[in-house]
Every structure is written in C-alpha cells, then in structure tokens.
Design a protein around this motif. Sequence first.
Motif, PDB file in Angstrom:
ATOM      1  N   ALA A 190      37.995  25.147  46.245  1.00  0.00           N
ATOM      2  CA  ALA A 190      38.438  26.226  46.340  1.00  0.00           C
ATOM      3  C   ALA A 190      39.509  26.793  45.232  1.00  0.00           C
ATOM      4  O   ALA A 190      40.053  25.926  44.760  1.00  0.00           O
ATOM      5  CB  ALA A 190      39.486  26.748  47.689  1.00  0.00           C
ATOM      6  N   THR A 191      39.002  28.068  44.486  1.00  0.00           N
ATOM      7  CA  THR A 191      39.754  28.728  43.691  1.00  0.00           C
ATOM      8  C   THR A 191      40.273  30.112  44.092  1.00  0.00           C
ATOM      9  O   THR A 191      39.427  31.099  44.505  1.00  0.00           O
ATOM     10  CB  THR A 191      38.945  28.878  42.383  1.00  0.00           C
ATOM     11  N   GLU A 192      41.539  30.143  43.720  1.00  0.00           N
ATOM     12  CA  GLU A 192      42.153  31.356  44.158  1.00  0.00           C
ATOM     13  C   GLU A 192      42.927  32.003  43.008  1.00  0.00           C
ATOM     14  O   GLU A 192      43.442  31.473  42.090  1.00  0.00           O
ATOM     15  CB  GLU A 192      43.220  31.346  45.410  1.00  0.00           C
ATOM     16  N   LEU A 193      42.745  33.298  42.846  1.00  0.00           N
ATOM     17  CA  LEU A 193      43.221  34.254  41.574  1.00  0.00           C
ATOM     18  C   LEU A 193      43.501  35.748  41.881  1.00  0.00           C
ATOM     19  O   LEU A 193      42.912  36.258  42.673  1.00  0.00           O
ATOM     20  CB  LEU A 193      42.127  33.897  40.410  1.00  0.00           C
ATOM     21  N   THR A 194      44.478  36.047  41.341  1.00  0.00           N
ATOM     22  CA  THR A 194      44.941  37.461  41.304  1.00  0.00           C
ATOM     23  C   THR A 194      44.911  37.994  39.920  1.00  0.00           C
ATOM     24  O   THR A 194      45.541  37.370  38.970  1.00  0.00           O
ATOM     25  CB  THR A 194      46.112  37.585  41.732  1.00  0.00           C
ATOM     26  N   LEU A 195      44.108  39.019  39.696  1.00  0.00           N
ATOM     27  CA  LEU A 195      43.899  39.584  38.087  1.00  0.00           C
ATOM     28  C   LEU A 195      44.163  40.842  38.119  1.00  0.00           C
ATOM     29  O   LEU A 195      44.109  41.829  39.138  1.00  0.00           O
ATOM     30  CB  LEU A 195      42.524  38.943  37.690  1.00  0.00           C
ATOM     31  N   GLU A 196      44.643  41.448  36.949  1.00  0.00           N
ATOM     32  CA  GLU A 196      44.904  42.677  36.708  1.00  0.00           C
ATOM     33  C   GLU A 196      43.507  43.353  36.115  1.00  0.00           C
ATOM     34  O   GLU A 196      43.078  42.678  34.875  1.00  0.00           O
ATOM     35  CB  GLU A 196      45.982  43.129  35.703  1.00  0.00           C
ATOM     36  N   LEU A 197      43.052  44.285  36.457  1.00  0.00           N
ATOM     37  CA  LEU A 197      41.877  45.024  36.217  1.00  0.00           C
ATOM     38  C   LEU A 197      41.771  46.298  35.498  1.00  0.00           C
ATOM     39  O   LEU A 197      42.228  47.266  36.290  1.00  0.00           O
ATOM     40  CB  LEU A 197      40.707  45.231  37.158  1.00  0.00           C
ATOM     41  N   PRO A 198      42.223  46.576  34.136  1.00  0.00           N
ATOM     42  CA  PRO A 198      42.366  47.693  33.462  1.00  0.00           C
ATOM     43  C   PRO A 198      41.396  48.735  33.836  1.00  0.00           C
ATOM     44  O   PRO A 198      40.209  48.588  34.349  1.00  0.00           O
ATOM     45  CB  PRO A 198      42.642  47.578  32.086  1.00  0.00           C
ATOM     46  N   ASP A 199      41.857  50.264  33.449  1.00  0.00           N
ATOM     47  CA  ASP A 199      40.703  51.261  33.819  1.00  0.00           C
ATOM     48  C   ASP A 199      39.726  50.944  32.794  1.00  0.00           C
ATOM     49  O   ASP A 199      39.898  50.500  31.473  1.00  0.00           O
ATOM     50  CB  ASP A 199      41.516  52.374  33.624  1.00  0.00           C
ATOM     51  N   LYS A 247      34.518  48.980  46.963  1.00  0.00           N
ATOM     52  CA  LYS A 247      34.732  48.178  47.873  1.00  0.00           C
ATOM     53  C   LYS A 247      36.277  47.778  48.044  1.00  0.00           C
ATOM     54  O   LYS A 247      36.832  47.491  46.781  1.00  0.00           O
ATOM     55  CB  LYS A 247      33.937  47.061  48.259  1.00  0.00           C
ATOM     56  N   GLN A 248      36.782  48.290  48.994  1.00  0.00           N
ATOM     57  CA  GLN A 248      38.175  47.619  49.113  1.00  0.00           C
ATOM     58  C   GLN A 248      38.397  46.059  49.287  1.00  0.00           C
ATOM     59  O   GLN A 248      39.260  45.557  48.829  1.00  0.00           O
ATOM     60  CB  GLN A 248      39.041  48.533  50.448  1.00  0.00           C
ATOM     61  N   TYR A 249      37.601  45.646  50.123  1.00  0.00           N
ATOM     62  CA  TYR A 249      37.606  44.141  50.229  1.00  0.00           C
ATOM     63  C   TYR A 249      36.051  43.593  50.823  1.00  0.00           C
ATOM     64  O   TYR A 249      35.389  44.443  51.412  1.00  0.00           O
ATOM     65  CB  TYR A 249      38.546  43.797  51.363  1.00  0.00           C
ATOM     66  N   PHE A 295      41.674  55.978  34.650  1.00  0.00           N
ATOM     67  CA  PHE A 295      43.176  56.032  34.549  1.00  0.00           C
ATOM     68  C   PHE A 295      43.914  55.104  35.563  1.00  0.00           C
ATOM     69  O   PHE A 295      45.153  54.781  35.328  1.00  0.00           O
ATOM     70  CB  PHE A 295      43.680  57.524  34.574  1.00  0.00           C
ATOM     71  N   SER A 296      43.115  54.446  36.484  1.00  0.00           N
ATOM     72  CA  SER A 296      43.837  53.734  37.374  1.00  0.00           C
ATOM     73  C   SER A 296      43.541  52.141  37.114  1.00  0.00           C
ATOM     74  O   SER A 296      42.488  51.655  37.104  1.00  0.00           O
ATOM     75  CB  SER A 296      43.253  53.917  38.815  1.00  0.00           C
ATOM     76  N   HIS A 297      44.860  51.505  37.103  1.00  0.00           N
ATOM     77  CA  HIS A 297      44.541  49.986  36.990  1.00  0.00           C
ATOM     78  C   HIS A 297      44.823  49.440  38.189  1.00  0.00           C
ATOM     79  O   HIS A 297      44.890  49.870  39.286  1.00  0.00           O
ATOM     80  CB  HIS A 297      45.987  49.361  36.293  1.00  0.00           C
ATOM     81  N   SER A 332      46.051  46.660  44.558  1.00  0.00           N
ATOM     82  CA  SER A 332      46.735  47.757  44.410  1.00  0.00           C
ATOM     83  C   SER A 332      45.913  48.575  43.404  1.00  0.00           C
ATOM     84  O   SER A 332      45.070  48.069  42.522  1.00  0.00           O
ATOM     85  CB  SER A 332      48.021  47.676  43.849  1.00  0.00           C
ATOM     86  N   GLY A 333      46.398  50.106  43.278  1.00  0.00           N
ATOM     87  CA  GLY A 333      45.659  50.742  42.095  1.00  0.00           C
ATOM     88  C   GLY A 333      44.612  51.640  42.750  1.00  0.00           C
ATOM     89  O   GLY A 333      43.802  51.381  43.496  1.00  0.00           O
ATOM     90  N   GLY A 334      44.795  52.989  42.309  1.00  0.00           N
ATOM     91  CA  GLY A 334      43.788  53.839  42.655  1.00  0.00           C
ATOM     92  C   GLY A 334      43.695  54.050  44.287  1.00  0.00           C
ATOM     93  O   GLY A 334      44.580  54.022  44.886  1.00  0.00           O
ATOM     94  N   HIS A 335      42.402  54.024  44.527  1.00  0.00           N
ATOM     95  CA  HIS A 335      42.076  54.320  46.020  1.00  0.00           C
ATOM     96  C   HIS A 335      41.727  52.662  46.579  1.00  0.00           C
ATOM     97  O   HIS A 335      41.105  52.695  47.597  1.00  0.00           O
ATOM     98  CB  HIS A 335      40.737  55.157  46.155  1.00  0.00           C
ATOM     99  N   TYR A 336      42.329  51.990  45.825  1.00  0.00           N
ATOM    100  CA  TYR A 336      41.830  50.343  46.276  1.00  0.00           C
ATOM    101  C   TYR A 336      40.588  50.000  46.609  1.00  0.00           C
ATOM    102  O   TYR A 336      40.062  49.529  47.388  1.00  0.00           O
ATOM    103  CB  TYR A 336      42.823  50.081  47.782  1.00  0.00           C
ATOM    104  N   ASP A 337      39.859  50.347  45.472  1.00  0.00           N
ATOM    105  CA  ASP A 337      38.213  50.132  45.315  1.00  0.00           C
ATOM    106  C   ASP A 337      37.860  49.517  44.149  1.00  0.00           C
ATOM    107  O   ASP A 337      38.634  49.533  42.993  1.00  0.00           O
ATOM    108  CB  ASP A 337      37.484  51.260  45.766  1.00  0.00           C
ATOM    109  N   VAL A 338      37.010  48.614  43.982  1.00  0.00           N
ATOM    110  CA  VAL A 338      36.396  47.976  42.888  1.00  0.00           C
ATOM    111  C   VAL A 338      34.825  47.881  43.010  1.00  0.00           C
ATOM    112  O   VAL A 338      34.356  47.644  44.353  1.00  0.00           O
ATOM    113  CB  VAL A 338      37.091  46.702  42.686  1.00  0.00           C
ATOM    114  N   ASP A 339      34.202  47.830  42.031  1.00  0.00           N
ATOM    115  CA  ASP A 339      32.624  47.334  41.986  1.00  0.00           C
ATOM    116  C   ASP A 339      32.577  45.863  41.899  1.00  0.00           C
ATOM    117  O   ASP A 339      33.458  45.239  41.050  1.00  0.00           O
ATOM    118  CB  ASP A 339      31.806  48.193  40.963  1.00  0.00           C
TER     119      ASP A 339
END
Length: 208
Positions: free
Chosen positions: A17-26, A74-76, A100-102, A50-57
């Motif tokens: 298992a690998t767990e990671l928290t990353l920052e995704l710039p705009d 998707k939020q999750y 503009f949302s990180h 966190s960030g924007g509408h809490y969504d990511v591709d």
Amino acid sequence: VRALCLAALLSALGAGATELTLELPDSAQRCFHQELESGVKFTLDYQVISGGHYDVDCYVEDPNGKTIYQETKKQYDSFSHHTELKGVYTFCFSNEFSTFSHKIVYFDFQVGDEPPILPDMNNRVTALTQLESACVTIHEMLNAVIDSQTHYRLREAQDHSRAEELNGRVSYWSVGETLILFVVSIGQVMLLKSFFTEKRVSSGGAGT
C-alpha cells in the motif's frame, strides 16, 4: 507464538500500500507510474481535501497507453482492476480545468491481495486454534480501525480547509463593511459641514 502473531499482524498492515497527499496547482497535472506484473489486482482510492469545488480529473492507463479508467471533476472515487499486461501503469490527477484554484489530493494505491496473516493459512484443512482465530479477528479489527482513522483524518482536513475558507470570507466581509462604514461616516460629516457653510454664506450676504 504471541510475538509471532503480533509480528504477522504488523507486517500485513503495511503490505502493498502507498498513501500520499499532494498539492495540485491550477492548470496542472501530476502523474505517477508503477510497474506491475500481469494478473495482479490494484486499487486506487482518492479524495480531494481542499481547493475550489473539491473536484479533480483522474485517469489510469495501461502499459500500451490505453485508458482503463477516466473520471472528470470527481470529489472522491475508488477504482479496482486486474492487470492483463505486464509493464508500467500510469495514473494521473489533473486540475487543468481550473485556472486559479489549487487542490490538495489524497490517494491510496494498493497492489495485490493481502498476504495471509498466518503461514499456510489458505492451505490448511484443520480448524484454526483459539489463538489463531483471535489473531485473525484482531487483524480484521485493526484494518477497520485504520480505515476509520484515515476516513476521519480526511474529513477533519476537509472540514478544517472549509472552516479556514469561511473564516477568510468573513474576515474580508468584515473589512469591507468597516471600509464602507468609514466612507459613509466621512460622507455624512462632509454633507453636514456643507449645510453649515451654506448658511454662513447666506447670512453674510443679507447683512451687506
């Protein structure tokens, strides 16, 4: 025997298992690569903290570049797959739709099935002893505790981010209201001053 059981519990908890928290710039994209054998199961769980509408591709590609998973905004989500090819699999998180949302994204990447907690557990024909049954029960409970702790940590981080965002909005709104009150107060003073100035000018003209 108890020491051996505890060691097996601890080793099984962290296997594959690998767990990671990353920052995704705009307007950015982050990709990760993992070489896998054929016939192996892997699972990808992710959530925007966190960030924007809490969504990511998010999308996953096999060694031939074929997309085997793709979701937008998707939020999750959770994705499981049994590999058919040996090679490097790629999974990417994209924030290119946001200018503009990180974003802060957490993901958990697990490879393979969990190894048996006890030696030759899958090939045994006899029933487990009371101590072995207790070890299996404790292992399952520890896994449930770990999942719950991860879930609550993510919820806490998400709620903390929302609280900070709300606090920032309240602070900006308070500063704006203060400035508006200050401008209105100055305007009222200037208006009242102009009334008295006009009366003094009128009084001087009548005496002449």
